[in-house]
Each structure stands twice: as C-alpha cells, then as structure tokens.
Scaffold this active site. Sequence first.
Site, PDB file in Angstrom:
ATOM      1  N   GLU A 174      69.977  72.112  94.854  1.00 41.75           N
ATOM      2  CA  GLU A 174      70.940  71.146  94.310  1.00 41.75           C
ATOM      3  C   GLU A 174      71.539  70.292  95.424  1.00 41.75           C
ATOM      4  OE1 GLU A 174      71.136  70.529  91.211  1.00 41.75           O
ATOM      5  OE2 GLU A 174      69.908  72.234  90.608  1.00 41.75           O
ATOM      6  N   GLU A 213      62.588  65.835  91.921  1.00 37.40           N
ATOM      7  CA  GLU A 213      62.490  67.270  91.642  1.00 37.40           C
ATOM      8  C   GLU A 213      61.457  67.958  92.535  1.00 37.40           C
ATOM      9  OE1 GLU A 213      64.617  68.853  90.346  1.00 37.40           O
ATOM     10  OE2 GLU A 213      65.676  67.399  89.123  1.00 37.40           O
TER      11      GLU A 213
HETATM   12 ZN   LIG Z   1      66.496  69.582  90.650  1.00 40.17          ZN
END
Ligand SMILES: [Zn+2]
Length: 759
Positions: free
Chosen positions: A407, A429
């Site tokens: 994160e 991502e």
């Molecule tokens: Zn992520």
Amino acid sequence: MDLLLSSNYNDVQVLHWILDLKCNFSQKQLSGTALLFCQSSCFPPDSDVTPESKACIGSSSLSKSPHIDQGGSDTPAYGKNAIPFILDCDTLDIEACFFHSLPKKSFELDSQCYENLTTDSESMNECRKGNQSRSYQVHEDTINKYFNIFQNLKKGTFKRPVDFVVEKSCLRISIPHTYLQSNQKRELFAVEINYQTCREGPSLTWTQDQNMQPCVYTSGHLLNNRSLMPCQDMPEAMSTWHCYITVCADKAADVQLDKVTVLMAGETEPSVVVDQDGNYTFGYHSSYPMPASTFALAIGTWSEFCSTQTKRDNSVESFKPRVRLFAPSSLDKNPLRSLTDYLPACFSALHSVLGLYPLQRLDILIVPANFDSLGMMGPHLLFLSQSTVMCGGTEAEGSMFYRVAHELCHTWLGVLTGPRDWTEEWLTEGLCCYLEDVVHARALMWSATEARERLELRCLLKYRVLKAEISATSEDLQMLRPNGDTTATDSTDTHDPCIVKNGLNPHNTLLQVHYLKGFFLLRYLEQMSGKEEFLEVLKTFIENKMGKLFSSTDLLEFCFEQLPKLRQSELTLSRICQEWLDSPGMPQTLSEFLVDDENSLFKEVQNELSSLKAGASRKRRKQPGDVMGAASDASSCSSPKVLLPEQRVLLLDLLVEEDARLTRPQMQCLRERLRVQDAAAEVQHSWCELVISRKALAWLGDVERFLTQHQAMGVYLYGELMISENGRFQALAHKVFQRLRPCMAENQRLAVEEMLFPT
Ligand SMILES: [Zn+2]
C-alpha cells in the site's frame, strides 16, 4: 460492465473544488454544497473561431463516447447559447446549481493572481501529457486564494441559477454564454452545486465499526467517488481541493460528538472548529492536483493508537512522514504495536528502493470488518483491513505486513502517478506487487539467502493463484491491456479512452489476475536485466513520472532504453506486449514454475508433506476400522521446527491439491503444529480450504470465524462450502451470509449470492 467517463474535461476543467458537507448518521447522509472552480476552454461566441468549436458540441471528449446521448428527451440543447458542463455522478440528489462569475476586481484577484490561477492549469495539462516537468504541488497562495473566494461567495447573495439535468451516470449543467465575459479565452468561474448523498450510493459505506459504533468511509467502489460528489472522474482530470465535514449532535444515532474523528486525504492535520451548538467541523485541503477518485474520507469514533513525531529536516529520519494510527478501541493492541514497529523499517526500505517518501504525513485507519479488500491507499490516508494486521490469537505475527509495504508503494504508483488509461490497472498493481517483496524483505532485513528462499516461495504461491484464476475466469478479464496500445496514434493529441473496460464488472474486483500477471512480467524483466539494474531503472522511471500519467508502452520503452541486457536479449517490445499485455491466458514464458532445487524452505515443505501422506496410509493399512480414533502420529506433532507462514500456506495448499487423506488426529495435530489458531489470516484461509475439502466437520467453527473476521478474503470459501455437497457446510454458508449480508460490501454480496443461489 464498462465504466463510462462522461465529463467533458476538454471543454471545462475543474481546477479546484471545495466540499462543505454536514454528516447525518441517522439519515446516513451527507448534505451541503460542492463549489467547483472551473476554467473554460470553449471560445466565447464573438471570437474568431469555427462554429463547431464555438458550440462545444462534437468536441473530442464528447464524440468519443457513443453512449452519452442516450439521456432523456429533456437533455438541454446547448446549441449556440450555452456551454455544457458535464460531471460524472451516480445516486446523488442534486437540488440546485448556480453560476458565480469571478471578475478580477471583486475578489482581489489582481492580474498576476488571475494569471496564476488559470495558467497553472495549462502547464498542468502539458505536464500530464508528459511534455513538461514542473512541481506537482500547487503554490500555497493559490490554494489560499480559492479558500478566500469561497468565504466571500458564502457571504454574498448574488449567484445565478443555471439549468441542469441529472442522468443515470452524469450531471449536465448548461452555462449560458452570456454569463461569461466575452474577451476571455480561458475564463475562471465557479459552479455551486447543492446536493445530498443517498444512503444506497455505493461510494460511501455506512456501517458500524468493531465497537458497534456508527461510522462511514469511502469504500473505493468501482464507481469511485461518484456517489459522494459530482466530479470529473477520469485520470487526467486532476484538481486541488478543500473539504469541510460538520458532524452534528445526533441522538438517534448515538454519536458522541467529542469522540468523533474525521480522517481525510488532506496534506495537513485537520482544522477543527466547534460552533455554538456544539457541532464539530473538520477541515482538510490538498495542494496536490489529483484525480477525484483518489479522495478518501472516514468519519467515526476511532481512537488514536499512537503517532510518530518525526520532524522533517535534513537528518536521517527525514524520509519518514509523521504517522497517526487510528483503530477501534476494542482491537487487540499487540498487533497494532507490531505495526508501529514495522513502519519505520518499512519507510527506510522504501527510501532505499523508491527514494524520499514524497508526502509529509500519513493517517492509517483500521477499517471495519466489512471492508472489501486488504488495503486501500489514498493520498495521506491508508485504509487497512484488520486481516492485514490482526492474527487469530494474540500472537503478533505481522507476516502480512508485506501488504502494508504494498500500500505504501501506491503512494508513488497510483497516488502521485498513475496509468493514463484506468484499464491498464496492472501498471500500478503489478508494480506494487513486485515492489512489496523487495521492500518487505529489506524492512525485515532478511539475509540474501533468506530473501531468495522466502520470496521464491511467495512467488510459487502467487503462481499457483494466477494459474487457478486463469483457468476459472473469462478471457476478457485476463488481458492486461484490453484497449490495446492507447498511445499508438499518429496524431500529436493523445487518445484518451472514454470507457474503462470491465470497469463495473464486480468479478474484476475479486480477481488478482492483473496484479499477478503484471508481477510476473516485471519479475521476468528483472531476470533478463539483472535485479539491481532493474530496480534502479524503475526508480528513475517513477521519479520522472511524478505528477504525471503513463502507459504500459511508456514503461516498457523506458526499460528497453535504459537496460542494455534487455536490449541485447532476443526480446522485443512488441513481443512482450503481444505475449503479456494483449493476450489472455498464461504467457508462454510462464508455462511452468520450477523452484530452485537448493531451496531449503521448499524442501522442508516437501518433507512435511510426504511424512503426513506416509503417516496417513500407514494407519489406513493397520487399522482400517478405527481410522478416526487412531493415536496421533508423533512424528508430525512433536517436530520442533515451526514453519514460516509461507511454508504453512504452501503445505496446506498442497494437501488440498493432492487430495491427501488425513485422519482426524492428524488434522488435529496439523492444526496445532501450524498454530492455525494464532496464525496470520492467509494461513487460516488455507486451513479452511483444507477443512472444507476434507469435509472435516470438527473444525466448522474455524471456517465460521474466518468468514466473519476476514470478509474480504473469504468470498470464495462460500463457493467451496456450497460445492462440498455436505449439508452442514452448506447450512453454514447460508447462516453466515444471512448474518453478514446487511453490512456486506456490494460486490462481495453479489458474488456470494451467485454462489449460494445459482440460477
Ligand atoms: Zn494495490
């Protein structure tokens, strides 16, 4: 299933917005005004331009969207007399819209200041296209100027109502040309929208925290923040903002005003004002222009667990932001303490991998149990699931803190930079999935061998998930770049896609295909070019892109340019795109995953597995009639070595996969040996899969507890319970779902409903 991007950003740009909202817990509603400072790119009627651009219809942003004209028959005919101003919104109750002109004189906007407000956005646009490098923060004076104008407008009564139409996914406001001064090409004006949110709007989750106290938070829904505020919801529309939330006394909702906390993605800690009625107003602002989708908000009665007082100066500590950690007071303190111990190490590791932490502060909130993912990073605000932090028991294991590293990497990738086309989600991502391992290993100071072996095991686990997901999902969800190469046009103008493919497909949110395929592509590039070289190039690339958007091609081209070994290999950019980005399924390069023969951690798992299997078959031969009552196999229960969390997950997964027969005492023994009760959520998850696949009814309670405590991770367990064809397991699935259903996140509720009630 696609997300429509309706706003006409090319005609009107929102430079800054100010939300001034009241929070009503018993109505589950926010109400008040949004004031949008806009700049028009439309030419005034008398200027020397062609009729098409004059009317602003058929401009590039509109014509790209084939569905946009399906609104009701009362769609305003903008014609030649008005400028359309289209905002994305969903499930909002819009009451009125007003126009404020902002003449230079009346707001103490001297010419220089006016220039600053407007030209800022021009250079911002250049910067977004990657043509210009500039600071990605707007000057404090400009931000203050917006606030002063807002205060003046609040006092004033002169505002002109404008026509508007609310459609399914957008708000269309028409601004008469006569309202604008005709001699301004880029004219600054403000639009005020009076509105309220609806309780069923998906951007906000109204729920109870772990202490059963009412709270609300932005849930990171597929519709982003569209049911929180009308906004230009597209990657290139970036604005600075102020936001004020007033929490009023509300007996019905049992809210203790003096305990209420409002957290937001603002860059400083809040200003808090108490009025004469005892209402609290929390104010935040951001001078970083960012997409509206990155805005995050949480209102509730959390307690501040601790904060670090790091001063930002030239000392070694300067790369660590000031952190405040908020959690429900009932949560176990040990794991929270482990988290605060982990953070400084993690920031040091981030510093070594990505450079100076780009923001000065960070609030972390442990969100309610119905949060639908493990974590969500906004600017200055991180929502963390309790699954990431808490363990089954009091043992503070912290093995899932790699997710915290993930994160925090999003601060660079997703917050301060991002994909130009939201469909290319793999960019942020995949990169964060790749970097989380590097950062986590450095934060925990693993030795080279430890890092190599543990990360290889984690890699194997990721590979197994990817393979399983690819075999179980439709092909269109497996492409990293379903819109193709959006930068490949001959024109100088960059093509901006007007839809996000599968952007509203609830299945997409439950999948990790984009994360994992992206992860393996980056790992492949790393192997081809050398780890240290690759990391160095990534760091430079990210530095160059701060405050800008980028595409898959931008990243890959940069890698080929900067990495000699990659250039010298037989690989080409187009081959990579073809194999990894533009095709469904498993890339050829990934057809198998071989673990290094020397990996001692993997060998330990294999040994455990064979001794468990041998033990089970020995017993079956000796005592076929009394399998379940047999004494436990001493060799597997008393072994002193405690397996690492990755090893435990792998062992359990292999037991499920190989359909190994286990006796009840063996299961009991395994459960103790793997410390399932106190283990991280991932280990518990694999244990639950084993329990279900073995129809081991004795541990039904473990499954029920898991489904309740780790809701974001448990969705597919419902499916496994249902296909077990065991009445008690199926009854458990229905029982837990009935209990959690009212508070479940929408996409999860839909997915579970499909499994429980197949049509
Ligand atoms: Zn992520």
